[in-house]
Design a protein around this motif. Structure first.
Motif, mmCIF file in Angstrom:
data_model
loop_
_atom_site.group_PDB
_atom_site.id
_atom_site.type_symbol
_atom_site.label_atom_id
_atom_site.label_comp_id
_atom_site.label_asym_id
_atom_site.label_seq_id
_atom_site.Cartn_x
_atom_site.Cartn_y
_atom_site.Cartn_z
ATOM 1 N N GLN A 1 0.848 -1.184 0.000
ATOM 2 C CA GLN A 1 0.000 0.000 0.000
ATOM 3 C C GLN A 1 0.887 1.240 0.000
ATOM 4 N N ARG A 2 0.646 2.105 -0.944
ATOM 5 C CA ARG A 2 1.410 3.352 -1.036
ATOM 6 C C ARG A 2 0.495 4.504 -0.608
ATOM 7 N N ARG A 3 0.969 5.260 0.392
ATOM 8 C CA ARG A 3 0.209 6.412 0.841
ATOM 9 C C ARG A 3 1.147 7.414 1.486
ATOM 10 N N GLY A 4 0.857 8.667 1.290
ATOM 11 C CA GLY A 4 1.671 9.725 1.870
ATOM 12 C C GLY A 4 3.123 9.692 1.426
ATOM 13 N N GLY A 5 3.377 9.207 0.218
ATOM 14 C CA GLY A 5 4.740 9.160 -0.283
ATOM 15 C C GLY A 5 5.554 7.983 0.220
ATOM 16 N N ALA A 6 4.952 7.145 1.035
ATOM 17 C CA ALA A 6 5.662 5.976 1.561
ATOM 18 C C ALA A 6 4.982 4.697 1.078
ATOM 19 N N SER A 7 5.726 3.615 1.141
ATOM 20 C CA SER A 7 5.221 2.310 0.734
ATOM 21 C C SER A 7 5.211 1.380 1.942
ATOM 22 N N TYR A 8 4.096 0.705 2.141
ATOM 23 C CA TYR A 8 3.937 -0.182 3.286
ATOM 24 C C TYR A 8 3.690 -1.601 2.785
ATOM 25 N N ALA A 9 4.396 -2.545 3.378
ATOM 26 C CA ALA A 9 4.239 -3.950 3.003
ATOM 27 C C ALA A 9 3.672 -4.728 4.176
ATOM 28 N N TYR A 10 2.707 -5.553 3.883
ATOM 29 C CA TYR A 10 2.071 -6.397 4.898
ATOM 30 C C TYR A 10 2.220 -7.854 4.488
ATOM 31 N N TRP A 11 2.411 -8.721 5.504
ATOM 32 C CA TRP A 11 2.594 -10.151 5.260
ATOM 33 C C TRP A 11 1.652 -10.960 6.146
ATOM 34 N N GLY A 12 1.212 -12.084 5.602
ATOM 35 C CA GLY A 12 0.484 -13.042 6.408
ATOM 36 C C GLY A 12 1.447 -13.952 7.139
ATOM 37 N N GLN A 13 0.885 -14.888 7.890
ATOM 38 C CA GLN A 13 1.710 -15.769 8.717
ATOM 39 C C GLN A 13 2.228 -16.981 7.941
ATOM 40 N N GLY A 14 1.678 -17.218 6.772
ATOM 41 C CA GLY A 14 2.130 -18.321 5.929
ATOM 42 C C GLY A 14 1.273 -19.567 6.076
ATOM 43 N N THR A 15 1.212 -20.341 5.009
ATOM 44 C CA THR A 15 0.510 -21.620 5.022
ATOM 45 C C THR A 15 1.391 -22.655 4.302
ATOM 46 N N GLN A 16 1.515 -23.826 4.904
ATOM 47 C CA GLN A 16 2.399 -24.854 4.361
ATOM 48 C C GLN A 16 1.729 -25.604 3.215
ATOM 49 N N VAL A 17 2.459 -25.744 2.134
ATOM 50 C CA VAL A 17 2.040 -26.580 1.008
ATOM 51 C C VAL A 17 3.096 -27.663 0.822
ATOM 52 N N THR A 18 2.665 -28.904 0.876
ATOM 53 C CA THR A 18 3.571 -30.036 0.693
ATOM 54 C C THR A 18 3.060 -30.894 -0.456
ATOM 55 N N VAL A 19 3.906 -31.084 -1.449
ATOM 56 C CA VAL A 19 3.559 -31.904 -2.604
ATOM 57 C C VAL A 19 4.411 -33.167 -2.552
ATOM 58 N N SER A 20 3.754 -34.273 -2.280
ATOM 59 C CA SER A 20 4.473 -35.521 -2.089
ATOM 60 C C SER A 20 3.539 -36.703 -2.304
ATOM 61 N N SER A 21 4.117 -37.791 -2.795
ATOM 62 C CA SER A 21 3.336 -39.021 -2.953
ATOM 63 C C SER A 21 3.506 -39.916 -1.725
#
Length: 119
Positions: A99-119
């Motif tokens: 999000q860019r506002r007031g001349g600055a840029s702000y970054a937000y992150w989630g907590q993450g979710t695990q994806v495992t691809v395996s047989s």
């Protein structure tokens, strides 16, 4: 402050599909860009897919043609549809918002979710 909560990760066999969701606490309409990143053990966090407020999308070469990023402004949610999954797609997937506002840029992150691809 924007909070992002990912869901939809899990264990899937090679060739399978998963859809990740990222719900935002605020309006995603106000975000300049949204994206998905992933980080495998011992590796750096890499961009997977991004979408701008204008709808322009960008994908990592390794997922192009298999993954699709999309948004639902009414639900304040961004999705990542993952098809034809490969073992090398295994990682923790993170949602990101810029999000860019007031001349600055702000970054937000989630907590993450695990994806495992395996047989």
């Amino acid at each position: 402050q924007v909070q992002l909560v990912e869901s939809g990760g899990g264990l899937v066999q090679p060739g399978g599909s998963l859809r990740l969701s990222c719900a935002a606490s605020g309006s995603i309409f106000s975000m300049n860009a949204l994206g998905w990143y992933r980080q495998a053990p011992g590796k750096q966090r890499d961009m997977v897919a991004t979408i701008t407020s204008g709808g322009r999308t960008d994908y990592a070469g390794s997922v192009k043609g298999r993954f699709t990023i999309s948004t639902d402004n009414a639900k304040n949610t961004v999705y990542l549809q993952m098809n034809s999954l490969k073992p090398e797609d295994t990682a923790v997937y993170y949602c990101n918002a810029i999000q860019r506002r007031g001349g600055a840029s702000y970054a937000y992150w989630g907590q993450g979710t695990q994806v495992t691809v395996s047989s």
